[in-house]
Design an enzyme around this catalytic site. Structure first.
Site, mmCIF file in Angstrom:
data_model
loop_
_atom_site.group_PDB
_atom_site.id
_atom_site.type_symbol
_atom_site.label_atom_id
_atom_site.label_comp_id
_atom_site.label_asym_id
_atom_site.label_seq_id
_atom_site.Cartn_x
_atom_site.Cartn_y
_atom_site.Cartn_z
ATOM 1 C CB THR A 9 -35.633 33.358 6.612
ATOM 2 O OG1 THR A 9 -36.685 33.178 7.400
ATOM 3 C CG2 THR A 9 -34.114 33.465 7.107
ATOM 4 C CB SER A 10 -40.162 36.474 4.386
ATOM 5 O OG SER A 10 -39.656 37.961 3.930
ATOM 6 C CG HIS B 200 -28.766 19.258 -4.183
ATOM 7 N ND1 HIS B 200 -29.974 19.436 -3.340
ATOM 8 C CD2 HIS B 200 -28.461 20.095 -4.933
ATOM 9 C CE1 HIS B 200 -30.094 20.682 -3.330
ATOM 10 N NE2 HIS B 200 -29.219 21.372 -4.663
ATOM 11 C CB THR C 22 -31.227 23.357 -0.671
ATOM 12 O OG1 THR C 22 -31.941 22.574 -1.792
ATOM 13 C CG2 THR C 22 -30.275 22.773 0.050
ATOM 14 C CD1 TRP D 115 -36.698 30.140 3.616
ATOM 15 C CD2 TRP D 115 -38.368 28.757 2.792
ATOM 16 N NE1 TRP D 115 -37.753 30.600 4.186
ATOM 17 C CE2 TRP D 115 -38.864 29.757 3.691
ATOM 18 C CE3 TRP D 115 -38.867 28.047 1.918
ATOM 19 C CZ2 TRP D 115 -40.124 29.735 3.958
ATOM 20 C CZ3 TRP D 115 -40.386 27.970 2.285
ATOM 21 C CH2 TRP D 115 -40.795 28.840 3.394
ATOM 22 C CE LYS E 94 -46.027 32.618 -10.286
ATOM 23 N NZ LYS E 94 -46.962 31.851 -10.748
HETATM 24 S S1 PPS Z 1 -31.245 24.334 -5.156
HETATM 25 O O1 PPS Z 1 -30.523 25.161 -6.423
HETATM 26 O O2 PPS Z 1 -31.496 23.234 -5.623
HETATM 27 O O3 PPS Z 1 -30.626 24.393 -4.035
HETATM 28 O O4 PPS Z 1 -32.705 25.061 -4.923
HETATM 29 P P1 PPS Z 1 -33.635 25.125 -3.653
HETATM 30 O O5 PPS Z 1 -33.142 26.011 -2.887
HETATM 31 O O6 PPS Z 1 -33.557 23.767 -3.018
HETATM 32 O O7 PPS Z 1 -34.876 25.372 -4.122
HETATM 33 C C1 PPS Z 1 -35.120 26.665 -4.630
HETATM 34 C C2 PPS Z 1 -36.851 26.926 -4.641
HETATM 35 O O8 PPS Z 1 -36.977 27.581 -3.445
HETATM 36 C C3 PPS Z 1 -37.531 28.797 -3.298
HETATM 37 N N1 PPS Z 1 -37.220 29.711 -2.346
HETATM 38 C C4 PPS Z 1 -38.007 29.925 -1.244
HETATM 39 N N2 PPS Z 1 -39.460 29.720 -1.185
HETATM 40 C C5 PPS Z 1 -40.104 30.386 -0.163
HETATM 41 N N3 PPS Z 1 -39.506 31.161 0.775
HETATM 42 C C6 PPS Z 1 -38.109 31.517 0.574
HETATM 43 N N4 PPS Z 1 -37.716 32.289 1.456
HETATM 44 C C7 PPS Z 1 -37.282 30.785 -0.446
HETATM 45 N N5 PPS Z 1 -36.036 31.134 -0.769
HETATM 46 C C8 PPS Z 1 -35.987 30.348 -2.056
HETATM 47 C C9 PPS Z 1 -37.078 29.449 -4.661
HETATM 48 O O9 PPS Z 1 -38.000 30.333 -5.073
HETATM 49 C C10 PPS Z 1 -37.164 27.995 -5.637
HETATM 50 O O10 PPS Z 1 -38.473 27.665 -5.685
HETATM 51 P P2 PPS Z 1 -39.676 28.220 -6.934
HETATM 52 O O11 PPS Z 1 -40.684 27.277 -6.923
HETATM 53 O O12 PPS Z 1 -38.901 27.903 -8.360
HETATM 54 O O13 PPS Z 1 -39.651 29.616 -6.747
#
Ligand code: PPS
Length: 362
Positions: A277-278, A159, A72, A74, A317
């Site tokens: 946004t990486s 959500h 979300t 991201w 991660k």
């Molecule tokens: S929430 O709280 O439900 O709104 O969380 P959500 O944002 O949906 O998901 C969080 C996971 O997305 C990962 N994340 C990213 N991954 C790749 N690139 C970018 N830029 C990025 N930003 C957030 C975040 O680390 C969570 O995943 P995990 O596997 O726990 O690292």
């Protein structure tokens, strides 16, 4: 109690409630189920459900709809930047994402304010609320009113599934649905439930997998959430993104968003947004949906500092396939059975599960 969406509210009772409250120590007020669907939510949802269901969306709204941990934040950061800061120069871009792209149902997790009580003065949400709706009463919902009064075009996070939001949502505005491999979602949600005091999960990872396959995690059931979106996938106002696609080819996915949103950004702007946004850059900025802040010298901490120190913060991660480092063979077999039963029946090929198997990634 009956909601205008047609759902009956059933509070969790007995041994089921006891188990949840023992494992999730943050759920002190209990939980509710909405029938049909068995949607599991915080009891505060009852105070906002009808207003959310009847919410007047505008044509210019963009809604990011996901189950928790699908990516979300991201997606919000990408879309907010595309809509507001294509040259990466917007002065608000460092503010917490939920003050720029409000979370429509976030009030359901806030403890109810007593009459005359106001939220902490430097809570970033309240700062945004006061700026956007200075004449509104925060007791009527800080986040929901923030969405109501937010300047156009609004980028809204939810959500909630399609069956709990406005039935005219898709015919009114654009919706981006993000999906993610359920096994990675389990790992990410487990971490989230441990770091956030709101959930305060103290049970085992094994039990967490069981909660997931039983559809007993808050916002559950995952598969029904996905099914409701997948059934609408051909609607012109719905754009589907898979976390794994975004990870493998961010530029390609952002180009598709550029077409869907009609933002008309140049290749150079899109390249800049990919980098901005990486995972590395977003983790360094650390302005995601949860944060700690100080109020008159007192620390207000949404996060469990010990767990964050040991296992990482919200930006954990950011990878596809990390579940392989956490799952035992038994957990994998359990999740596969769940996938077989729920997702195959949906006529939804969870293509990443299948593709990853083919190329040996899983
Ligand atoms: S929430 O709280 O439900 O709104 O969380 P959500 O944002 O949906 O998901 C969080 C996971 O997305 C990962 N994340 C990213 N991954 C790749 N690139 C970018 N830029 C990025 N930003 C957030 C975040 O680390 C969570 O995943 P995990 O596997 O726990 O690292």
């Amino acid at each position: 109690m009956k909601l205008q969406s047609g759902h009956e509210v059933v509070p969790l009772e007995g041994s089921e409630k006891e188990k949840q409250l023992k494992d999730f120590q943050g759920y002190k007020d209990g939980l509710i189920r909405l029938m049909p669907g068995r949607w599991l939510l915080a009891p505060g949802f009852q105070n906002f459900a009808d207003r959310i269901y009847n919410f007047q969306h505008k044509k210019s709204d963009v809604v990011v709809m996901t189950w928790p941990k699908f990516g979300t934040t991201w997606t919000q950061e990408i879309v907010w930047t595309m809509m507001n800061s294509p040259n990466l120069d917007h002065p608000d871009s460092n503010l917490p994402i939920l003050t720029r792209s409000p979370f429509i149902e976030n009030d359901i997790f806030a403890p109810a304010l007593k009459p005359g009580e106001v939220p902490l003065s430097n809570d970033p949400f309240y700062v945004a609320f006061k700026k956007v709706c200075p004449n509104r009463n925060p007791a009527d919902g800080v986040h929901l009113q923030l969405v109501e009064e937010f300047p156009d075009p609004r980028l809204i996070k939810t959500h909630l599934p399609f069956s709990l939001v406005s039935p005219t949502l898709l015919d009114t505005c654009k919706v981006i649905y993000v999906a993610r491999n359920p096994k990675d979602v389990i790992v990410s949600f487990h971490h989230h439930s441990r770091i956030l005091k709101l959930h305060d999960y103290v049970g085992s990872f094994e039990d967490f997998v069981q909660y997931f396959v039983n559809d007993d995690l808050i916002y559950g059931p995952y598969w029904l959430h996905l099914k409701e979106a997948w059934e609408r996938k051909n609607h012109k106002n719905l754009h589907f993104i898979f976390y794994e696609d975004l990870k493998a080819n961010p530029l390609g996915e952002i180009k598709k968003l550029n077409a869907f949103l009609n933002t008309k950004l140049t290749d150079a702007q899109l390249d800049g947004i990919v980098k901005y946004t990486s995972f590395k850059e977003m983790r360094a900025r650390d302005n995601g949906p949860v944060f700690n802040f100080e109020h008159k010298g007192v620390k207000v901490e949404a996060l469990n500092a010990e767990v964050v120190k040991k296992d990482g913060g919200f930006f954990r991660k950011g990878e596809s396939g990390d579940w392989k480092n956490k799952f035992t063979n038994e957990m994998d077999a359990k999740a596969n059975q769940w996938l077989q039963k729920n997702l195959n029946n949906l006529d939804l090929e969870f293509k990443y599960e299948i593709e990853c198997r083919k190329n040996g990634k899983i």
